[in-house]
Design a protein around this motif. Structure first.
Motif, mmCIF file in Angstrom:
data_model
loop_
_atom_site.group_PDB
_atom_site.id
_atom_site.type_symbol
_atom_site.label_atom_id
_atom_site.label_comp_id
_atom_site.label_asym_id
_atom_site.label_seq_id
_atom_site.Cartn_x
_atom_site.Cartn_y
_atom_site.Cartn_z
ATOM 1 N N THR A 9 0.852 -1.184 0.000
ATOM 2 C CA THR A 9 0.000 0.000 0.000
ATOM 3 C C THR A 9 0.890 1.237 0.000
ATOM 4 O O THR A 9 2.085 1.146 0.243
ATOM 5 N N PHE A 10 0.312 2.382 -0.295
ATOM 6 C CA PHE A 10 1.053 3.630 -0.186
ATOM 7 C C PHE A 10 0.087 4.754 0.157
ATOM 8 O O PHE A 10 -1.132 4.608 0.024
ATOM 9 N N ARG A 134 2.081 -2.909 -9.206
ATOM 10 C CA ARG A 134 1.107 -3.889 -8.686
ATOM 11 C C ARG A 134 1.101 -3.796 -7.164
ATOM 12 O O ARG A 134 2.069 -4.156 -6.511
ATOM 13 N N GLN A 135 0.016 -3.274 -6.626
ATOM 14 C CA GLN A 135 -0.114 -3.068 -5.194
ATOM 15 C C GLN A 135 -1.291 -3.868 -4.641
ATOM 16 O O GLN A 135 -2.160 -4.309 -5.390
ATOM 17 N N GLN A 294 4.781 -5.487 -15.946
ATOM 18 C CA GLN A 294 3.473 -4.951 -15.583
ATOM 19 C C GLN A 294 3.134 -3.765 -16.483
ATOM 20 O O GLN A 294 2.996 -2.632 -16.037
ATOM 21 N N ASN A 295 2.963 -4.048 -17.784
ATOM 22 C CA ASN A 295 2.778 -2.947 -18.731
ATOM 23 C C ASN A 295 1.341 -2.779 -19.207
ATOM 24 O O ASN A 295 1.061 -1.916 -20.038
ATOM 25 N N ALA A 296 0.409 -3.585 -18.703
ATOM 26 C CA ALA A 296 -1.000 -3.400 -19.052
ATOM 27 C C ALA A 296 -1.556 -2.254 -18.220
ATOM 28 O O ALA A 296 -1.546 -2.305 -16.989
ATOM 29 N N GLU A 325 -2.190 3.678 -10.747
ATOM 30 C CA GLU A 325 -0.764 3.577 -10.463
ATOM 31 C C GLU A 325 0.041 3.280 -11.728
ATOM 32 O O GLU A 325 1.092 3.886 -11.970
ATOM 33 N N ARG A 326 -0.463 2.377 -12.556
ATOM 34 C CA ARG A 326 0.261 2.066 -13.791
ATOM 35 C C ARG A 326 0.158 3.204 -14.790
ATOM 36 O O ARG A 326 1.099 3.480 -15.540
#
Length: 449
Positions: A9-10, A134-135, A294-296, A325-326
């Motif tokens: 998390t952030f 990815r979180q 994780q490019n989607a 996020e992405r």
């Protein structure tokens, strides 16, 4: 030792929060232009909703959901008592099931009327291994459209997704739009059987998970990340050879609409997405420069049987979700010119104690006004000789607050009842009388005591 945030998390604050707010504003403009309305559903739902809606064979349901019981039911569980399914709750791992549930429960889907068009924004939760992009708590924005099987809506959804990327500042020339169709309940069974046979024929190359999927949902093997499985599935039958006439015609219309709009895409016969509810059109956008595995950055498709699956009317639907996020990573990797944050509002700078007392009155009188953004030096001053800091120190703070104007108040200004107004962009000074401040600056100035 200080307590730290949970892994995966952030904290959204400062620049990150500003970007999240900007992302939502871009979504509101983009989706609002297509008659989509904002919804907010609960962050947790009955576990059954996701099991039935997303599918028992998905990784989301099998491995990634955060499910919980209330305190009383936890005690029952400890005592070995049966816990009814209606008491089991799950933090939402995605947005679609909850939105469809809401539309059904509230009776928003009316036969013969325009489709229900909804968009949402908020946190989602999945118990995944945290990594870049990815979180375990992440944020998504998406749309859902219920009540029409028109292929024009499929194409429009894709175009809306790309438009959102552009508005947010992502370089779409570095993106690839992957497009496929999964057929329908009439033509997909025969295709699934052929894929099942292919998996069993290549059992020596397939991982244990894919072999377990073979008889339940063989198409999920296309999603496997194991290299041996990916290589084996490259030679699997193509859905194109099994589509019924209706599905072929629908897919051709989607492509024709995208072509007419000048939207570039790549046909990807191995694209199945990660959830069981998809039918016909599926799509996914990848950012191909700097995001790694994780490019989607978003995707979706049509789910014509989901409403019926969770106990509602048999109405078609479609939607997509994009991960904030992405998308932020993609924006930062786009190397596009960042627009400077717009300066706005005023920062009052008193130069002595008398001016400070008056400046604080102005600050309080205008607090909460929708017409004026106003700020003042509010730093703690217990260790200071005076509450009033130097002009230079306060100007630094005004610039940091991104205010447009600094209103300087010294002994002369108080006597003449004027502000010395410094434009923090051009650094030019001018004067505005207290009496003219509301018209020229949008702030109210109380009378001097």
């Amino acid at each position: 030792m200080a307590i730290k945030r949970p892994e995966g998390t952030f904290d959204l604050f400062g620049d990150d929060m500003a970007q999240w707010e900007l992302f939502q504003a871009c979504a509101k403009d983009t989706f609002g232009s297509a008659s989509y309305e904002l919804i907010q559903t609960p962050t947790f739902e009955k576990t059954e909703l996701f099991v039935r809606g997303i599918g028992e064979t998905t990784d989301v349901v099998n491995k990634e959901m955060y499910s919980a019981l209330s305190g009383g039911n936890i005690e029952k569980l400890k005592a070995g008592e049966h816990i009814p399914s209606k008491a089991q709750m799950t933090l939402r791992p995605e947005g679609t099931a909850g939105v469809v549930r809401a539309a059904i429960e509230n009776g928003w889907i009316e036969q013969g009327s325009q489709p229900v068009r909804i968009w949402y924004a908020g946190p989602m939760y999945r118990a995944e291994r945290p990594q870049k992009g990815r979180q375990r708590q992440f944020h998504q924005i998406g749309i859902e459209c219920l009540g029409s099987n028109d292929a024009a809506l499929d194409a429009q959804a894709i175009i809306l997704m790309i438009s959102l990327y552009e508005k947010f500042g992502i370089d779409v020339s570095k993106c690839t739009l992957h497009l496929n169709t999964l057929g329908c309940e009439k033509c997909r069974p025969a295709y699934r059987e052929k894929v099942r046979e292919h998996i069993h024929d290549h059992a020596e190359c397939m991982c244990e998970t894919c072999m377990e999927r073979a008889d339940k949902n063989p198409l999920r093997a296309f999603d496997c990340k194991e290299e041996s499985c990916k290589a084996a599935m490259d030679d699997a039958p193509s859905i194109e050879d099994y589509l019924c006439e209706d599905c072929k015609a629908h897919f051709e219309k989607v492509k024709a609409y995208l072509d007419a709009a000048g939207c570039n895409y790549t046909i990807d016969n191995r694209l199945v997405r990660g959830l069981d509810y998809y039918t016909k059109t599926v799509f996914e956008c990848t950012f191909d420069d700097g995001l790694g595995a994780q490019n989607a950055i978003g995707g979706g498709g049509r789910y014509d049987k989901l409403a019926a699956e969770i106990g509602g009317p048999d109405v078609p639907g479609l939607g997509f979700a994009v991960g904030f996020e992405r998308c932020l990573l993609a924006k930062n990797a786009s190397n596009m010119a960042e627009a400077e944050a717009t300066r706005e509002g005023v920062f009052i700078i008193p130069l002595d104690e008398n001016a400070r007392a008056f400046a604080e009155k102005i600050f309080i009188v205008n607090s909460g006004s929708v017409d004026a953004k106003i700020d003042i030096d509010l730093r703690s001053a217990e260790a200071e000789q005076s509450n009033v800091r130097s002009l230079k120190s306060q100007l630094k703070l005004a610039n940091k607050s991104n205010s447009k104007l600094a209103l300087i108040l010294g002994e002369t200004e108080m006597q003449e009842q004027v502000f010395t107004v410094r434009n923090l962009e051009t650094h030019e000074d001018s004067q505005i009388a207290f009496a003219d401040a509301e018209d020229k600056l949008g702030i109210k100035v109380p009378p001097l005591a």
